[in-house]
Write a protein that holds these residues in place. Structure first.
Motif, PDB file in Angstrom:
ATOM      1  N   LEU B  63       0.944  -1.232   0.095  1.00 37.76           N
ATOM      2  CA  LEU B  63      -0.037   0.025   0.006  1.00 37.76           C
ATOM      3  C   LEU B  63       1.114   1.261  -0.029  1.00 37.76           C
ATOM      4  CD1 LEU B  63      -2.861   1.210   0.003  1.00 37.76           C
ATOM      5  CD2 LEU B  63      -2.842   0.949   2.435  1.00 37.76           C
ATOM      6  N   GLU B  64       1.794   1.171   0.576  1.00 34.85           N
ATOM      7  CA  GLU B  64       2.792   2.383   0.982  1.00 34.85           C
ATOM      8  C   GLU B  64       3.606   2.620  -0.317  1.00 34.85           C
ATOM      9  OE1 GLU B  64       5.023   1.555   4.520  1.00 34.85           O
ATOM     10  OE2 GLU B  64       2.858   2.255   5.525  1.00 34.85           O
ATOM     11  N   GLU B  65       4.055   1.421  -1.078  1.00 31.93           N
ATOM     12  CA  GLU B  65       4.551   1.604  -2.349  1.00 31.93           C
ATOM     13  C   GLU B  65       3.658   2.296  -3.441  1.00 31.93           C
ATOM     14  OE1 GLU B  65       7.805   0.154  -3.288  1.00 31.93           O
ATOM     15  OE2 GLU B  65       7.497   0.891  -5.038  1.00 31.93           O
ATOM     16  N   ALA B  66       2.384   1.820  -3.349  1.00 34.53           N
ATOM     17  CA  ALA B  66       1.388   2.358  -4.341  1.00 34.53           C
ATOM     18  C   ALA B  66       1.094   3.761  -3.991  1.00 34.53           C
ATOM     19  CB  ALA B  66       0.349   1.454  -4.185  1.00 34.53           C
ATOM     20  N   ARG B  67       0.959   4.052  -2.549  1.00 33.63           N
ATOM     21  CA  ARG B  67       0.792   5.515  -2.377  1.00 33.63           C
ATOM     22  C   ARG B  67       1.952   6.296  -2.987  1.00 33.63           C
ATOM     23  NH1 ARG B  67      -1.606   4.782   3.958  1.00 33.63           N
ATOM     24  NH2 ARG B  67      -3.652   4.458   3.147  1.00 33.63           N
ATOM     25  N   LYS B  68       3.041   5.992  -2.930  1.00 38.80           N
ATOM     26  CA  LYS B  68       4.271   6.798  -3.411  1.00 38.80           C
ATOM     27  C   LYS B  68       4.154   6.757  -4.938  1.00 38.80           C
ATOM     28  CE  LYS B  68       7.617   4.948  -1.025  1.00 38.80           C
ATOM     29  NZ  LYS B  68       8.915   3.959  -0.830  1.00 38.80           N
ATOM     30  N   ASP B  69       3.747   5.846  -5.673  1.00 38.83           N
ATOM     31  CA  ASP B  69       3.881   6.003  -7.021  1.00 38.83           C
ATOM     32  C   ASP B  69       2.314   6.702  -7.505  1.00 38.83           C
ATOM     33  OD1 ASP B  69       4.769   2.567  -7.741  1.00 38.83           O
ATOM     34  OD2 ASP B  69       5.739   4.303  -7.252  1.00 38.83           O
ATOM     35  N   ALA B  70       1.417   6.845  -6.742  1.00 45.63           N
ATOM     36  CA  ALA B  70       0.161   7.429  -7.155  1.00 45.63           C
ATOM     37  C   ALA B  70      -0.483   8.144  -5.875  1.00 45.63           C
ATOM     38  CB  ALA B  70      -0.847   6.295  -7.710  1.00 45.63           C
ATOM     39  N   PRO B  71       0.127   9.332  -5.595  1.00 49.64           N
ATOM     40  CA  PRO B  71      -0.070   9.870  -4.378  1.00 49.64           C
ATOM     41  C   PRO B  71      -1.767  10.123  -4.394  1.00 49.64           C
ATOM     42  CG  PRO B  71       1.612  11.003  -5.127  1.00 49.64           C
ATOM     43  CD  PRO B  71       1.115  10.146  -6.266  1.00 49.64           C
ATOM     44  N   PHE B  72      -2.428   9.976  -2.915  1.00 49.12           N
ATOM     45  CA  PHE B  72      -3.743  10.458  -2.567  1.00 49.12           C
ATOM     46  C   PHE B  72      -3.909  11.719  -3.018  1.00 49.12           C
ATOM     47  CE2 PHE B  72      -7.750   9.883  -0.495  1.00 49.12           C
ATOM     48  CZ  PHE B  72      -8.024  11.040   0.125  1.00 49.12           C
ATOM     49  N   GLU B  73      -3.028  12.854  -2.739  1.00 51.54           N
ATOM     50  CA  GLU B  73      -3.436  14.207  -3.060  1.00 51.54           C
ATOM     51  C   GLU B  73      -3.433  14.649  -4.587  1.00 51.54           C
ATOM     52  OE1 GLU B  73      -1.239  12.861  -1.093  1.00 51.54           O
ATOM     53  OE2 GLU B  73      -2.170  13.496   0.828  1.00 51.54           O
ATOM     54  N   ASP B  74      -3.015  13.608  -5.392  1.00 50.40           N
ATOM     55  CA  ASP B  74      -2.986  13.739  -6.906  1.00 50.40           C
ATOM     56  C   ASP B  74      -4.351  12.996  -7.272  1.00 50.40           C
ATOM     57  OD1 ASP B  74       0.665  13.553  -7.463  1.00 50.40           O
ATOM     58  OD2 ASP B  74      -0.728  15.251  -6.788  1.00 50.40           O
ATOM     59  N   GLY B  75      -5.043  12.660  -6.539  1.00 49.40           N
ATOM     60  CA  GLY B  75      -6.233  11.793  -6.920  1.00 49.40           C
ATOM     61  C   GLY B  75      -5.967  10.427  -7.432  1.00 49.40           C
ATOM     62  N   GLY B  76      -4.681   9.941  -7.053  1.00 50.03           N
ATOM     63  CA  GLY B  76      -4.241   8.526  -7.380  1.00 50.03           C
ATOM     64  C   GLY B  76      -3.468   8.561  -8.817  1.00 50.03           C
ATOM     65  N   LYS B  77      -3.320   9.771  -9.435  1.00 48.51           N
ATOM     66  CA  LYS B  77      -2.953   9.783 -10.757  1.00 48.51           C
ATOM     67  C   LYS B  77      -1.389   9.226 -10.709  1.00 48.51           C
ATOM     68  CE  LYS B  77      -5.219  13.495 -12.505  1.00 48.51           C
ATOM     69  NZ  LYS B  77      -5.671  14.118 -11.329  1.00 48.51           N
ATOM     70  N   TRP B  78      -0.999   8.299 -11.679  1.00 43.29           N
ATOM     71  CA  TRP B  78       0.293   7.583 -11.486  1.00 43.29           C
ATOM     72  C   TRP B  78       1.393   8.627 -12.256  1.00 43.29           C
ATOM     73  CZ3 TRP B  78      -4.026   5.384 -13.984  1.00 43.29           C
ATOM     74  CH2 TRP B  78      -4.749   4.495 -13.145  1.00 43.29           C
ATOM     75  N   LYS B  79       2.623   8.568 -11.337  1.00 38.23           N
ATOM     76  CA  LYS B  79       3.507   9.376 -11.938  1.00 38.23           C
ATOM     77  C   LYS B  79       4.377   8.926 -12.917  1.00 38.23           C
ATOM     78  CE  LYS B  79       5.004  11.375  -7.323  1.00 38.23           C
ATOM     79  NZ  LYS B  79       5.621  11.216  -6.087  1.00 38.23           N
ATOM     80  N   ARG B  80       4.333   7.714 -13.275  1.00 40.85           N
ATOM     81  CA  ARG B  80       4.676   6.952 -14.533  1.00 40.85           C
ATOM     82  C   ARG B  80       3.723   6.190 -15.452  1.00 40.85           C
ATOM     83  NH1 ARG B  80       5.630   1.947 -12.896  1.00 40.85           N
ATOM     84  NH2 ARG B  80       5.680   1.548 -10.553  1.00 40.85           N
TER      85      ARG B  80
END
Lengths: 185, 80
Positions: B63-80
């Motif tokens: 979960l923490e890994e997923a949160r780093k890749d797609a932050p909650f504050e960004d609406g879960g948008k993926w960084k890559r």
């Protein structure tokens, strides 16, 4: 990398559809969804957008060749972040697999928006998924994994639509009739 | 209402929270009558139960890994 796209319409106003979204499970069609948990729920003070993080627990059998490739696991987990924009009447969900994330990446985007032609009686549903398998030893095996995942998406999408329709109908009979009665008195 | 990952104990707490949330969402939030989460207390108890289950099942690192890749504050948008 493979892509999956899907679109359909529900003959209900966006408000009803978005309410129903939070009451979607359980339904007979979605027997693979065994648990849904809210992890975080906040209204953004700057934008007014409601943002919710959920964990979805799924249990769905896999063919033996997959089990041989990835090892067996009873339950798989999906993380979903949703945003409800009341001003623009949009509900967007972004989901990723947590389980097998070291060998397979599934990134799914779902959005519910009012139908352009009937913005108060019809809602448009769109679904996009990007699927990449990278953990197996051969490109052939990764390809097979991606194909399998796409097929599963198709099956679940069809069941998902049917299941959601029945939830919408059920709610329409109950909740929304009561709400209308309240406001019309 | 669906079950919780944390078994019957968490499911009972979830039921109370879900009922509160659904009522608030449909009658408060959608009518732009309420922007604040009125179900905070119920959520606190329910969430504590779920977090215990997530730790037991060792889901937290994923979960923490997923949160780093797609932050909650960004609406879960993926960084890559």
């Amino acid at each position: 990398m493979k892509f999956f796209e899907n679109q359909c319409f529900f003959d209900y106003a966006w408000e009803q559809v978005s309410s129903a979204h939070w009451r979607k499970y359980p339904n007979e069609q979605a027997s693979h969804v065994v648990a849904v948990d809210t992890l975080r729920s906040e209204v953004d003070p700057n934008t007014g957008i409601l943002r919710i993080e959920r964990l979805i627990t799924c249990r769905q059998g896999a063919p033996r060749w997959i089990v041989k490739l990835v090892g067996s696991t009873e339950d798989s987990y999906v993380r979903e972040v949703s945003e409800v924009d009341l001003k623009n009447r949009t509900l967007t969900l972004l989901s990723t697999n947590l389980t097998f994330s070291n060998i397979l990446s599934v990134q799914e985007t779902v959005s519910y928006t009012p139908d352009v032609n009937q913005p108060h009686a019809r809602t448009r549903f769109t679904q996009d998924a990007k699927i990449t398998a990278y953990g197996a030893l051969s490109r052939w095996a990764n390809n097979m994994m991606e194909d399998f995942t796409i097929d599963r998406f198709k099956q679940n999408a069809a069941r998902g639509r049917a299941g959601f329709e029945s939830v919408l109908e059920h709610l329409h009979q109950g909740v929304f009739e009561r709400a209308t009665q309240k406001t019309s008195v | 209402m669906s079950a919780s990952i944390g078994g019957p104990e968490c499911t009972a707490l979830k039921k109370k929270y879900d009922e509160c949330f659904n009522d608030w969402y449909t009658n408060g939030f959608l009518n732009a009558k309420s922007h604040t989460n009125e179900c905070e207390d119920l959520f606190t108890d329910y969430k504590a139960c779920v977090m215990r289950a997530l730790k037991e099942k060792q889901i937290m690192p994923l979960l923490e890994e997923a949160r780093k890749d797609a932050p909650f504050e960004d609406g879960g948008k993926w960084k890559r």
